[in-house]
Design an enzyme around this catalytic site. Structure first.
Site, short mmCIF file in Angstrom:
data_model
loop_
_atom_site.label_atom_id
_atom_site.label_comp_id
_atom_site.label_asym_id
_atom_site.label_seq_id
_atom_site.Cartn_x
_atom_site.Cartn_y
_atom_site.Cartn_z
N HIS A 75 71.64 1.79 73.21
CA HIS A 75 70.66 1.06 74.02
C HIS A 75 71.14 -0.36 74.27
CE1 HIS A 75 67.93 4.34 73.62
NE2 HIS A 75 67.62 4.13 72.37
N SER A 127 55.66 4.49 77.22
CA SER A 127 56.43 5.32 76.29
C SER A 127 56.90 4.50 75.09
CB SER A 127 57.62 5.93 77.03
OG SER A 127 58.35 6.78 76.19
N LYS A 166 63.68 4.69 75.62
CA LYS A 166 62.62 5.51 76.22
C LYS A 166 62.85 5.86 77.70
CE LYS A 166 60.60 6.57 73.43
NZ LYS A 166 61.25 7.41 72.39
N ARG A 200 64.58 4.06 83.91
CA ARG A 200 63.23 4.61 84.14
C ARG A 200 62.33 3.47 84.58
NH1 ARG A 200 59.67 7.82 79.48
NH2 ARG A 200 58.23 8.84 80.94
N ARG A 212 56.63 13.28 73.94
CA ARG A 212 55.22 12.93 74.12
C ARG A 212 54.63 13.60 75.36
NH1 ARG A 212 52.13 8.90 76.28
NH2 ARG A 212 53.93 8.41 77.59
N GLY A 225 56.58 13.34 78.85
CA GLY A 225 57.72 13.70 79.69
C GLY A 225 57.39 13.77 81.17
N THR A 285 66.98 9.06 77.16
CA THR A 285 68.26 9.14 76.45
C THR A 285 68.50 10.52 75.85
OG1 THR A 285 67.43 7.03 75.60
CG2 THR A 285 69.68 7.65 74.98
N THR A 286 67.50 11.04 75.19
CA THR A 286 67.63 12.33 74.50
C THR A 286 67.84 13.44 75.54
OG1 THR A 286 65.99 11.41 73.00
CG2 THR A 286 66.57 13.73 72.68
#
Ligand code: A3P
Length: 296
Positions: A109, A139, A48, A131, A258, A260, A51-52
């Site tokens: 991860h 998240s 969370k 983060r 969600r 961001g 990564t994406t």
């Protein structure tokens, strides 16, 4: 044979003391024995942390921002996850990666202690995204609610206790961010903060491109900034996990894309929870050079 119902909502399994998604933890030798290649690019994060977002950025950098090439596939196929496995449903990431031509971009991860040793031997480049602990907890809580590969998170209050104690997938956030920071000293690791990406995406994307040895023009950089903005990625079926979603994501409970933002923790933490969290954070992060921003 392991069936889907055997691992949905199943408790974490400990791998050398680190809680791992039960389905991923099966046949762990496949991870330990994984063969890295010199030109692999690893995107390492605590879950969370963005990564994406970083995966799409790296893919766009490697393809010099070419929209057609970048739109070729879903993000989880372009950047396979090393430890992923949903037995009987989806193939292990290690198998997908073995069949992927170089240069591979690999998502993981895993904490430093569990990364296959061949990545260290091959000196593969790593982009690490960190983060802040509070937004991350929020998240992760919503992710655990919707991801059936994870155990049920319980209430927010219950979840926060587990998170602080490191009793969530991939273990302690504190250990993860600190041990990856330590690695910047003896391995090519670029350490990036989610909050910095929010503040000035172009500056951070330029840093990543330089680290990967890519010299991109201003127009290309601008295009990457736009195409990897939260709003665009949320609407992009190849990055939003809405279409062709893995069957274990219940996006009606909470969407993958969600909010961001930085600072959403304020909508979840009570004053008492925040005070306790800060006190514990001060103890756990004492002596760490890392400085996270928790505001917008
Ligand atoms: P929120 O749940 O706070 O919205 P990961 O990809 O590591 O699983 O991280 C997911 C988190 O990153 C989610 O955070 C998601 O909304 C956010 N995210 C995904 N793409 C983003 C983008 N382009 N810009 C900002 N945040 C993004």
């Amino acid at each position: 044979m392991v069936e889907q119902q055997d691992y949905y909502r199943r408790e974490w399994q400990l791998i050398r003391g680190v809680p791992i998604v039960w389905a991923f933890a099966q046949n762990w030798e496949r991870i330990d024995n994984f063969q890295a290649r010199c030109d692999d690019i690893v995107i390492a994060t605590y879950p969370k942390a963005g990564t994406t977002w970083m995966s799409e950025i790296v893919d766009m950098i490697l393809h010099a921002g070419n929209d057609e090439q970048c739109g070729r596939d879903f993000i989880y196929n372009k950047v396979p996850m090393l430890e992923f496995w949903a037995p009987n449903v989806l193939a292990p990431g290690t198998k997908t990666l073995e069949e992927t031509p170089s240069p591979r971009v690999i998502k993981t991860h895993l904490p430093v202690s569990l990364l296959p040793k061949s990545f260290w031997e091959k000196k593969s480049k790593v982009v690490y995204v960190a983060r802040n602990a509070k937004d991350l907890a929020v998240s992760y809580y919503h992710f655990d609610r919707m991801n059936q590969l994870h155990p049920e998170p319980g209430t927010w209050a219950e979840y926060l206790e587990k998170y602080v104690a490191g009793k969530v997938g991939y273990g302690s956030w504190y250990d993860h961010v600190n041990s990856w920071w330590e690695k910047t000293k003896d391995h090519p690791v670029l350490y990036i903060f989610y909050e910095d990406m929010k503040e000035d995406p172009k500056r951070e994307i330029r840093k990543v491109a330089q680290f990967l040895g890519k010299d991109l023009g201003e127009n290309v950089l601008e295009n990457i900034v736009n195409k990897t903005s939260f709003e665009v990625m949320k609407d992009n079926p190849r990055t939003n996990y809405v279409t062709n979603t893995a069957p274990f994501f219940q996006t009606d409970i909470s969407p993958f894309m969600r909010k961001g933002v930085a600072g959403d923790w304020k909508n979840h933490f009570t004053v008492a929870q925040n005070e306790r969290f800060d006190e514990d954070y001060g103890r756990k992060m004492a002596g760490s050079p890392l400085c996270f921003r928790t505001e917008d």
